[in-house]
Design a protein around this motif. Structure first.
Motif, PDB file in Angstrom:
ATOM      1  N   ASN A 123       0.916  -1.416   0.046  1.00 45.17           N
ATOM      2  CA  ASN A 123       0.169   0.063  -0.071  1.00 45.17           C
ATOM      3  C   ASN A 123       0.732   1.346   0.085  1.00 45.17           C
ATOM      4  O   ASN A 123       0.304   2.257  -0.224  1.00 45.17           O
ATOM      5  N   ARG A 124       2.209   1.136   0.391  1.00 42.04           N
ATOM      6  CA  ARG A 124       3.022   2.374   0.421  1.00 42.04           C
ATOM      7  C   ARG A 124       3.624   2.244  -1.231  1.00 42.04           C
ATOM      8  O   ARG A 124       4.508   3.499  -1.466  1.00 42.04           O
ATOM      9  N   GLN A 125       3.565   1.513  -2.069  1.00 41.38           N
ATOM     10  CA  GLN A 125       4.097   1.568  -3.463  1.00 41.38           C
ATOM     11  C   GLN A 125       3.045   2.184  -4.133  1.00 41.38           C
ATOM     12  O   GLN A 125       1.887   2.550  -3.948  1.00 41.38           O
ATOM     13  N   SER A 126       3.422   2.613  -5.522  1.00 40.15           N
ATOM     14  CA  SER A 126       2.530   3.470  -6.395  1.00 40.15           C
ATOM     15  C   SER A 126       2.011   2.625  -7.584  1.00 40.15           C
ATOM     16  O   SER A 126       2.382   3.060  -8.819  1.00 40.15           O
ATOM     17  N   TYR A 127       1.583   1.490  -7.362  1.00 39.06           N
ATOM     18  CA  TYR A 127       1.385   0.512  -8.507  1.00 39.06           C
ATOM     19  C   TYR A 127      -0.402   0.523  -8.415  1.00 39.06           C
ATOM     20  O   TYR A 127      -1.146  -0.601  -8.054  1.00 39.06           O
ATOM     21  N   ASP A 128      -1.003   1.473  -8.710  1.00 39.14           N
ATOM     22  CA  ASP A 128      -2.435   1.601  -8.833  1.00 39.14           C
ATOM     23  C   ASP A 128      -3.139   0.864  -9.723  1.00 39.14           C
ATOM     24  O   ASP A 128      -4.473   0.533  -9.561  1.00 39.14           O
ATOM     25  N   ASN A 129      -2.733   0.407 -10.722  1.00 43.91           N
ATOM     26  CA  ASN A 129      -3.497  -0.368 -11.693  1.00 43.91           C
ATOM     27  C   ASN A 129      -3.274  -2.043 -11.542  1.00 43.91           C
ATOM     28  O   ASN A 129      -4.006  -2.988 -12.172  1.00 43.91           O
ATOM     29  N   LEU A 130      -2.407  -2.594 -10.621  1.00 40.47           N
ATOM     30  CA  LEU A 130      -2.365  -3.776 -10.333  1.00 40.47           C
ATOM     31  C   LEU A 130      -3.321  -4.452  -9.195  1.00 40.47           C
ATOM     32  O   LEU A 130      -3.616  -3.960  -8.331  1.00 40.47           O
ATOM     33  N   THR A 131      -3.953  -5.572  -9.846  1.00 40.64           N
ATOM     34  CA  THR A 131      -4.532  -6.509  -9.030  1.00 40.64           C
ATOM     35  C   THR A 131      -3.830  -7.438  -8.397  1.00 40.64           C
ATOM     36  O   THR A 131      -3.092  -8.309  -9.134  1.00 40.64           O
ATOM     37  N   VAL A 132      -3.618  -7.379  -6.951  1.00 44.07           N
ATOM     38  CA  VAL A 132      -2.710  -8.360  -6.263  1.00 44.07           C
ATOM     39  C   VAL A 132      -3.667  -9.125  -5.593  1.00 44.07           C
ATOM     40  O   VAL A 132      -4.612  -8.740  -4.613  1.00 44.07           O
ATOM     41  N   LEU A 133      -3.349 -10.633  -5.726  1.00 47.94           N
ATOM     42  CA  LEU A 133      -4.136 -11.555  -4.953  1.00 47.94           C
ATOM     43  C   LEU A 133      -3.275 -12.363  -3.761  1.00 47.94           C
ATOM     44  O   LEU A 133      -2.167 -12.278  -4.269  1.00 47.94           O
ATOM     45  N   LEU A 134      -3.746 -12.584  -2.907  1.00 50.08           N
ATOM     46  CA  LEU A 134      -2.975 -13.059  -1.598  1.00 50.08           C
ATOM     47  C   LEU A 134      -3.212 -14.905  -1.658  1.00 50.08           C
ATOM     48  O   LEU A 134      -4.398 -15.184  -1.475  1.00 50.08           O
ATOM     49  N   ASP A 135      -2.381 -15.523  -2.095  1.00 50.13           N
ATOM     50  CA  ASP A 135      -2.465 -16.953  -2.240  1.00 50.13           C
ATOM     51  C   ASP A 135      -1.886 -17.394  -0.679  1.00 50.13           C
ATOM     52  O   ASP A 135      -0.473 -17.800  -0.656  1.00 50.13           O
ATOM     53  N   GLU A 136      -2.577 -17.453   0.321  1.00 49.78           N
ATOM     54  CA  GLU A 136      -1.910 -17.937   1.514  1.00 49.78           C
ATOM     55  C   GLU A 136      -1.235 -19.075   1.548  1.00 49.78           C
ATOM     56  O   GLU A 136      -1.821 -20.448   1.063  1.00 49.78           O
ATOM     57  N   ASP A 137      -0.174 -19.375   2.066  1.00 51.39           N
ATOM     58  CA  ASP A 137       0.791 -20.672   2.308  1.00 51.39           C
ATOM     59  C   ASP A 137       0.809 -21.291   0.853  1.00 51.39           C
ATOM     60  O   ASP A 137       1.282 -22.366   0.653  1.00 51.39           O
ATOM     61  N   GLY A 138       0.608 -20.430  -0.466  1.00 49.50           N
ATOM     62  CA  GLY A 138       1.150 -20.860  -1.679  1.00 49.50           C
ATOM     63  C   GLY A 138       0.159 -22.111  -2.071  1.00 49.50           C
ATOM     64  O   GLY A 138       0.655 -22.671  -2.886  1.00 49.50           O
ATOM     65  N   VAL A 139      -1.051 -22.387  -1.422  1.00 52.33           N
ATOM     66  CA  VAL A 139      -1.818 -23.128  -2.027  1.00 52.33           C
ATOM     67  C   VAL A 139      -2.218 -23.345  -3.454  1.00 52.33           C
ATOM     68  O   VAL A 139      -1.785 -24.575  -4.058  1.00 52.33           O
ATOM     69  N   TRP A 140      -2.344 -22.387  -4.144  1.00 48.57           N
ATOM     70  CA  TRP A 140      -2.589 -22.357  -5.480  1.00 48.57           C
ATOM     71  C   TRP A 140      -1.175 -22.358  -6.409  1.00 48.57           C
ATOM     72  O   TRP A 140      -1.160 -22.737  -7.394  1.00 48.57           O
ATOM     73  N   ALA A 141      -0.241 -21.680  -5.679  1.00 43.78           N
ATOM     74  CA  ALA A 141       1.144 -21.905  -6.394  1.00 43.78           C
ATOM     75  C   ALA A 141       1.643 -23.121  -6.422  1.00 43.78           C
ATOM     76  O   ALA A 141       2.258 -23.579  -7.582  1.00 43.78           O
ATOM     77  N   LYS A 142       1.196 -24.101  -5.649  1.00 43.00           N
ATOM     78  CA  LYS A 142       1.490 -25.331  -5.696  1.00 43.00           C
ATOM     79  C   LYS A 142       0.823 -26.138  -6.859  1.00 43.00           C
ATOM     80  O   LYS A 142       1.246 -26.910  -7.658  1.00 43.00           O
ATOM     81  N   LYS A 143      -0.472 -25.666  -6.949  1.00 47.78           N
ATOM     82  CA  LYS A 143      -1.273 -26.096  -8.070  1.00 47.78           C
ATOM     83  C   LYS A 143      -0.998 -25.827  -9.578  1.00 47.78           C
ATOM     84  O   LYS A 143      -0.969 -26.533 -10.324  1.00 47.78           O
ATOM     85  N   PHE A 144      -0.530 -24.350  -9.667  1.00 49.76           N
ATOM     86  CA  PHE A 144       0.269 -23.994 -10.841  1.00 49.76           C
ATOM     87  C   PHE A 144       1.766 -24.398 -11.031  1.00 49.76           C
ATOM     88  O   PHE A 144       2.182 -23.982 -11.978  1.00 49.76           O
ATOM     89  N   GLU A 145       2.163 -25.115  -9.932  1.00 46.02           N
ATOM     90  CA  GLU A 145       3.484 -25.718  -9.934  1.00 46.02           C
ATOM     91  C   GLU A 145       4.693 -24.582 -10.213  1.00 46.02           C
ATOM     92  O   GLU A 145       5.405 -24.548 -10.980  1.00 46.02           O
ATOM     93  N   VAL A 146       4.246 -23.366  -9.419  1.00 47.75           N
ATOM     94  CA  VAL A 146       5.436 -22.385  -9.485  1.00 47.75           C
ATOM     95  C   VAL A 146       6.692 -22.923  -9.006  1.00 47.75           C
ATOM     96  O   VAL A 146       6.741 -23.299  -7.696  1.00 47.75           O
ATOM     97  N   ARG A 147       7.728 -22.751  -9.678  1.00 50.58           N
ATOM     98  CA  ARG A 147       9.203 -23.156  -9.266  1.00 50.58           C
ATOM     99  C   ARG A 147      10.174 -21.961  -9.056  1.00 50.58           C
ATOM    100  O   ARG A 147      10.893 -22.091  -8.429  1.00 50.58           O
ATOM    101  N   ALA A 148       9.624 -20.805  -9.481  1.00 54.06           N
ATOM    102  CA  ALA A 148      10.591 -19.550  -9.459  1.00 54.06           C
ATOM    103  C   ALA A 148       9.592 -18.327  -9.487  1.00 54.06           C
ATOM    104  O   ALA A 148       8.562 -18.478  -9.832  1.00 54.06           O
ATOM    105  N   PHE A 149      10.238 -17.314  -8.951  1.00 56.01           N
ATOM    106  CA  PHE A 149       9.414 -15.916  -8.738  1.00 56.01           C
ATOM    107  C   PHE A 149      10.392 -14.891  -9.682  1.00 56.01           C
ATOM    108  O   PHE A 149      11.811 -15.119  -9.623  1.00 56.01           O
TER     109      PHE A 149
END
Length: 182
Positions: A123-149
């Protein structure tokens, strides 16, 4: 007798080579999901149908974008490559495109801050157009098989995960990729 064995070994070698050539030219089986459907236009499997909250507590799910192409970017606040690309992605998200831009972070997973700490920081950043979703504990990251950021995921109008790539993708690369996606 010796020439018969020699002849047989040639036949076996040639037969083995022909078998390999035929196998290499065989089309792979279609994965489960919409691939066998006559309405499916792109190759891939159905994208994980996430249901997450944004930084304001609003619920958002992939089904909300049915009939639209969706670009999903997983990123982390500690990732310098991710941070370097946020301004560019913010610009893309603010433009008229034929796809929706969604970003997802993973609080309390793989070194990311807690939801509260991340939200306060973002909220201190200036990225007003971005939709940011919270994936608590990476539940969906595991399903997407995210290996890197960062990691990019391209989803078509039918919810098919057409392409996924680790690393930074420029706005031009994202647009070009979606030009080839129905």
């Amino acid at each position: 007798m010796r020439s018969a064995w020699k002849w047989m070994s040639y036949v076996l070698v040639i037969g083995g080579m022909l078998s390999l050539l035929v196998a290499c030219g065989t089309k792979p089986h279609a994965p489960a999901g919409n691939m066998g459907s006559p309405t499916a236009m792109n190759k891939g499997e159905t994208a994980p149908e996430f249901a997450l909250q944004d930084l304001k507590g609003n619920s958002l799910q992939l089904a909300d974008f049915q009939g639209k192409k969706v670009y999903v970017k997983y990123w982390a606040s500690w990732c310098s490559i991710c941070l370097a690309g946020l301004e560019e992605l913010n610009t893309l998200a603010g433009q008229e495109n034929d796809f929706q831009v969604i970003t997802i972070v993973t609080p309390d997973y793989k070194g990311e801050k807690s939801s509260k700490a991340f939200t306060e920081w973002f909220n201190r950043q200036s990225y007003d157009n971005l939709t940011v979703l919270l994936d608590e504990d990476g539940v969906w990251a595991k399903k997407f098989e995210v290996r890197a950021f960062p990691s990019s995921f391209y989803i078509d109008v039918n919810g098919i995960l057409v392409k996924s790539l680790p690393g930074h993708a420029s706005n031009e690369q994202i647009k070009e990729t979606f030009e080839g996606i129905m």
